[in-house]
Write an enzyme that holds these catalytic residues in place. Sequence first.
Site, PDB file in Angstrom:
ATOM      1  N   SER A 190       2.312  13.994 -10.256  1.00  0.00           N
ATOM      2  CA  SER A 190       3.244  14.100  -9.143  1.00  0.00           C
ATOM      3  C   SER A 190       4.091  15.371  -9.270  1.00  0.00           C
ATOM      4  O   SER A 190       3.562  16.466  -9.241  1.00  0.00           O
ATOM      5  CB  SER A 190       4.096  12.837  -9.073  1.00  0.00           C
ATOM      6  OG  SER A 190       4.787  12.765  -7.870  1.00  0.00           O
ATOM      7  N   ASP A 228      -0.927   8.245   0.329  1.00  0.00           N
ATOM      8  CA  ASP A 228       0.106   8.971  -0.408  1.00  0.00           C
ATOM      9  C   ASP A 228       0.548  10.139   0.458  1.00  0.00           C
ATOM     10  O   ASP A 228      -0.296  10.905   0.939  1.00  0.00           O
ATOM     11  CB  ASP A 228      -0.496   9.477  -1.727  1.00  0.00           C
ATOM     12  CG  ASP A 228       0.493  10.237  -2.601  1.00  0.00           C
ATOM     13  OD1 ASP A 228       1.637  10.460  -2.174  1.00  0.00           O
ATOM     14  OD2 ASP A 228       0.098  10.606  -3.732  1.00  0.00           O
ATOM     15  N   HIS A 256       0.510   6.211  -4.068  1.00  0.00           N
ATOM     16  CA  HIS A 256       1.141   6.996  -5.115  1.00  0.00           C
ATOM     17  C   HIS A 256       1.647   6.069  -6.231  1.00  0.00           C
ATOM     18  O   HIS A 256       2.315   5.082  -5.968  1.00  0.00           O
ATOM     19  CB  HIS A 256       2.314   7.786  -4.533  1.00  0.00           C
ATOM     20  CG  HIS A 256       2.801   8.897  -5.400  1.00  0.00           C
ATOM     21  ND1 HIS A 256       2.334  10.167  -5.294  1.00  0.00           N
ATOM     22  CD2 HIS A 256       3.715   8.906  -6.403  1.00  0.00           C
ATOM     23  CE1 HIS A 256       2.947  10.945  -6.178  1.00  0.00           C
ATOM     24  NE2 HIS A 256       3.782  10.197  -6.868  1.00  0.00           N
TER      25      HIS A 256
END
Length: 323
Positions: free
Chosen positions: A170, A265, A295
């Site tokens: 991320s 996501d 996510h």
Amino acid sequence: MGDFPGRRAGRPPGYAFDPELAAALALMAEVDISDLAAARRAQAAELRESTARADERGVRVREVWAPGRSGGPKVPLRIYRPAGVSGPLPAVLSLHGGGFVLGTWDVDHDGNLRFCRELPAVVVAVDYRLAPEHPFPAALDDCHAALRWLADHAGELGVDPGRIGVWGDSAGAGLAAGLALLVRDAGGPALRFLHLHSPALDDRLTTESAVRFTDTPVWNRRNARLSWERYLGAGRAEVPPYAAPARADDLTGLPPTFVAVMEFDPLRDEGLAFAEALTESGVPTELRFYPGTFHGCAAVAHAGVARRIAADGLAALRDGLSG
């Protein structure tokens, strides 16, 4: 972005989630970084519990401080080395997620132990500075300082300096991509491999997934917007590609890269676009798209798709860092 206690995420309507992931949503926490202090307190409590349960057998873990970059503060590093395994070994610089505003090296403690044991490799986790207290380039400077320290100490760590890779999740993946651009332009240290898991790469948030996914679990458009605002700081006239790698005009010379994206996501499409741009720039690139996912879903460790994500990531690192 990891697990966070607090309000439960529930199941947003209209998304064809993998059945095992959908069943786990009722037990997953909703992430809300609008109240950052509360989010940090909640995460810290969760991380204390998960770290205390971690199985460190077969791994030697220690912590050191690396000199900061350009006179900056020292950077805390946690080093994982497989016990009883002779070197030189590959090394993985591990950059945790958390939207640039949350997280510590504890976020990926279990994963770093797994990388260390199963690759095997020396893993160096970076406890980089967080925004908004420390906006860009503080976190990237810390990651650069960590990489330089790793390369400079390769001999004493039992690391092959020609087999150093960076893994990020991320925001950590965004930092990994920015770091790869930075060391390319600065002349090193050289990277053998880049692993980007659900990367946060584009502050503009204009992709279809960034606009559409306003109520997805764990991470959504609101959180993405807040994270970039805090990371970039107020009043920034221009955003450099080291901060938001999707803005880079030239990706040539980056190391072979593995990109993993989740279907539901908000960061999905910037990951897809980055993988395509890498390929067009002649960078060997492997892209994995996981249907029915969201996510942070890899935290649902019992789900079949989460196991596949973990196995694919481990295999990519093993192949990318092979001798």
